[in-house]
Design a protein around this motif. Structure first.
Motif, PDB file in Angstrom:
ATOM      1  N   THR A   8       0.850  -1.186   0.000  1.00 15.50           N
ATOM      2  CA  THR A   8       0.000   0.000   0.000  1.00 15.50           C
ATOM      3  C   THR A   8       0.888   1.239   0.000  1.00 15.50           C
ATOM      4  O   THR A   8       1.902   1.284   0.698  1.00 15.50           O
ATOM      5  CB  THR A   8      -0.910   0.019   1.238  1.00 15.50           C
ATOM      6  OG1 THR A   8      -1.779  -1.125   1.198  1.00 15.50           O
ATOM      7  CG2 THR A   8      -1.753   1.288   1.287  1.00 15.50           C
ATOM      8  N   THR A   9       0.502   2.244  -0.786  1.00 14.91           N
ATOM      9  CA  THR A   9       1.202   3.535  -0.731  1.00 14.91           C
ATOM     10  C   THR A   9       0.197   4.621  -0.398  1.00 14.91           C
ATOM     11  O   THR A   9      -0.963   4.563  -0.814  1.00 14.91           O
ATOM     12  CB  THR A   9       1.894   3.884  -2.068  1.00 14.91           C
ATOM     13  OG1 THR A   9       0.921   3.943  -3.121  1.00 14.91           O
ATOM     14  CG2 THR A   9       2.960   2.851  -2.400  1.00 14.91           C
ATOM     15  N   LEU A  13       3.875   0.946   2.506  1.00 14.34           N
ATOM     16  CA  LEU A  13       3.388   0.279   3.711  1.00 14.34           C
ATOM     17  C   LEU A  13       3.108  -1.200   3.449  1.00 14.34           C
ATOM     18  O   LEU A  13       2.524  -1.564   2.423  1.00 14.34           O
ATOM     19  CB  LEU A  13       2.091   0.937   4.191  1.00 14.34           C
ATOM     20  CG  LEU A  13       2.037   2.469   4.238  1.00 14.34           C
ATOM     21  CD1 LEU A  13       0.607   2.926   4.470  1.00 14.34           C
ATOM     22  CD2 LEU A  13       2.962   3.008   5.312  1.00 14.34           C
ATOM     23  N   LYS A  14       3.498  -2.036   4.418  1.00 11.77           N
ATOM     24  CA  LYS A  14       3.132  -3.455   4.393  1.00 11.77           C
ATOM     25  C   LYS A  14       2.060  -3.681   5.451  1.00 11.77           C
ATOM     26  O   LYS A  14       2.236  -3.283   6.612  1.00 11.77           O
ATOM     27  CB  LYS A  14       4.349  -4.331   4.703  1.00 11.77           C
ATOM     28  CG  LYS A  14       5.490  -4.206   3.715  1.00 11.77           C
ATOM     29  CD  LYS A  14       6.688  -5.043   4.175  1.00 11.77           C
ATOM     30  CE  LYS A  14       7.881  -4.888   3.241  1.00 11.77           C
ATOM     31  NZ  LYS A  14       9.059  -5.654   3.732  1.00 11.77           N
ATOM     32  N   ARG A  74      -3.355  -1.672  10.590  1.00  9.90           N
ATOM     33  CA  ARG A  74      -1.984  -1.352  10.992  1.00  9.90           C
ATOM     34  C   ARG A  74      -1.022  -1.782   9.882  1.00  9.90           C
ATOM     35  O   ARG A  74      -1.203  -2.823   9.254  1.00  9.90           O
ATOM     36  CB  ARG A  74      -1.602  -2.076  12.291  1.00  9.90           C
ATOM     37  CG  ARG A  74      -2.337  -1.612  13.505  1.00  9.90           C
ATOM     38  CD  ARG A  74      -1.539  -1.898  14.776  1.00  9.90           C
ATOM     39  NE  ARG A  74      -1.036  -3.255  14.850  1.00  9.90           N
ATOM     40  CZ  ARG A  74      -1.604  -4.226  15.564  1.00  9.90           C
ATOM     41  NH1 ARG A  74      -2.691  -3.988  16.248  1.00  9.90           N
ATOM     42  NH2 ARG A  74      -1.069  -5.428  15.587  1.00  9.90           N
ATOM     43  N   PHE A  75       0.022  -0.972   9.698  1.00 12.20           N
ATOM     44  CA  PHE A  75       1.004  -1.229   8.651  1.00 12.20           C
ATOM     45  C   PHE A  75       2.419  -1.058   9.191  1.00 12.20           C
ATOM     46  O   PHE A  75       2.639  -0.371  10.195  1.00 12.20           O
ATOM     47  CB  PHE A  75       0.833  -0.240   7.495  1.00 12.20           C
ATOM     48  CG  PHE A  75      -0.511  -0.247   6.838  1.00 12.20           C
ATOM     49  CD1 PHE A  75      -0.731  -0.991   5.687  1.00 12.20           C
ATOM     50  CD2 PHE A  75      -1.558   0.506   7.352  1.00 12.20           C
ATOM     51  CE1 PHE A  75      -1.975  -0.986   5.063  1.00 12.20           C
ATOM     52  CE2 PHE A  75      -2.797   0.526   6.738  1.00 12.20           C
ATOM     53  CZ  PHE A  75      -3.005  -0.224   5.596  1.00 12.20           C
ATOM     54  N   GLN A  76       3.358  -1.643   8.469  1.00 14.03           N
ATOM     55  CA  GLN A  76       4.773  -1.384   8.718  1.00 14.03           C
ATOM     56  C   GLN A  76       5.280  -0.475   7.602  1.00 14.03           C
ATOM     57  O   GLN A  76       5.381  -0.894   6.445  1.00 14.03           O
ATOM     58  CB  GLN A  76       5.586  -2.682   8.719  1.00 14.03           C
ATOM     59  CG  GLN A  76       7.051  -2.464   9.038  1.00 14.03           C
ATOM     60  CD  GLN A  76       7.823  -3.779   9.131  1.00 14.03           C
ATOM     61  OE1 GLN A  76       8.155  -4.372   8.117  1.00 14.03           O
ATOM     62  NE2 GLN A  76       8.082  -4.223  10.360  1.00 14.03           N
ATOM     63  N   PRO A  77       5.562   0.796   7.913  1.00  8.64           N
ATOM     64  CA  PRO A  77       6.125   1.686   6.890  1.00  8.64           C
ATOM     65  C   PRO A  77       7.602   1.337   6.694  1.00  8.64           C
ATOM     66  O   PRO A  77       8.341   1.163   7.659  1.00  8.64           O
ATOM     67  CB  PRO A  77       5.953   3.072   7.514  1.00  8.64           C
ATOM     68  CG  PRO A  77       5.978   2.839   8.987  1.00  8.64           C
ATOM     69  CD  PRO A  77       5.390   1.475   9.208  1.00  8.64           C
TER      70      PRO A  77
END
Length: 232
Positions: A5-6, A97-98, A214-217
Motif C-alpha cells: 500500500t502507498t 506500507l506493508k 496497521r502497517f509497517q512503513p
C-alpha cells in the motif's frame, strides 16, 4: 511478491493549483483505473489542524493498493499522472506500507491483505482508521472529537497524524505514524480520553461502516515538513 500500500500527500500553495487538485478528486479516476498492478485506490482531501471536519484545501491524498512494490515503483517513476501531480504541488511524500492487520470494511470490503514480509528490525507502525458516520449522529460525533484527541497533544510516541477523507464530515479517516507498537498501544488503551471514545463508539454505534488497519512503513519518497526526517 506481496501486496503493498502507498499513501501520498501533496501540498499546494497557489489558488489555481488548489482548484486543480480539487478537480482531480474527480478527473483522476480515469487515469488511475488504467494503471497496471493497481488493485484499489482512494482519492481524499484532508482536514485542518489534524482531525478536523473542515477542509484543508492545501493538502490532498492518494491512497493506492498495489499487487506488488515493483508495480508501485513503475507508477511513481514513469506515470504521466504522477508527473502532473508533482508539477502542480510544492511538497510531496509517498510512504510505502506493508499490512500487518486489517479489520472492518471500506466501501463494502476490506482491501488490505496481510503481508508475508514483515521485518522484525523495523519497529515503526502506521495506522489508517476510516469510518462512515451516521447522519443522525454527526453532531454528537464531532462535538466529542476534541476530547478524544487530547491525548495526542505532545505525545512523544506519535511521529505524524493527519485527518483525511473522501467526504467532509461524513466519510472520514485518520493516518498516523508511531515510533513503535508500544506507543500505539499506550495511546489506544492507556489514554483515558481514547478509552472513553471507544466506549462511546460501542454505546452510541456512531458508524455505519468502519475499518482499522496497521502497517509497517518501510520506504518513503519525497519529503513532508510536518513529518520531519523519516527513518525509512
Amino acid at each position: 511478491m506481496s501486496q503493498v500500500t502507498t499513501i501520498t500527500f501533496f501540498k499546494y500553495h497557489t489558488l489555481r493549483n488548489k482548484i486543480w487538485a480539487f478537480g482531480m478528486m474527480q478527473f483522476a479516476h480515469v487515469a488511475l483505473s488504467e494503471v497496471k498492478g493497481l488493485q484499489d485506490y482512494k482519492l481524499m482531501g484532508s482536514g485542518r489542524d489534524g482531525f478536523n471536519p473542515f477542509a484543508d484545501w492545501s493538502v490532498y491524498v492518494v491512497l493506492q493498493i498495489w499487487e506488488n512494490e515493483e508495480e508501485a515503483n513503475v507508477f511513481f517513476e514513469e506515470s504521466v499522472l504522477m508527473k502532473r501531480y508533482l508539477k502542480k504541488s510544492t511538497e510531496r511524500c509517498s510512504l510505502f506500507l506493508k499490512n500487518i492487520k486489517a479489520k472492518g470494511e471500506w466501501s463494502g470490503k476490506n482491501p488490505f491483505v496481510k503481508s508475508d514480509s514483515i521485518t522484525e528490525n523495523n519497529p515503526y507502525i502506521a495506522v489508517i482508521t476510516r469510518a462512515t458516520i451516521k447522519l443522525s449522529l454527526l453532531y454528537k460525533f464531532w462535538k466529542y472529537v476534541p476530547t478524544s484527541q487530547k491525548s495526542l497533544e505532545n505525545n512523544k510516541g506519535l511521529m505524524f497524524t493527519k485527518g483525511i477523507g473522501e467526504v467532509p464530515f461524513l466519510q472520514m479517516a485518520t493516518f498516523s505514524i508511531w515510533k513503535d507498537k508500544e506507543s500505539l498501544m499506550q495511546f489506544a488503551y492507556g489514554s483515558k480520553e481514547h478509552v472513553q471514545a471507544i466506549e462511546k463508539t460501542k454505546k452510541l454505534n456512531w458508524y455505519s461502516e468502519e475499518l482499522f488497519s496497521r502497517f509497517q512503513p518501510y520506504k518513503s519518497i519525497g519529503t513532508w515538513e510536518a513529518m520531519g526526517e523519516l527513518p525509512f
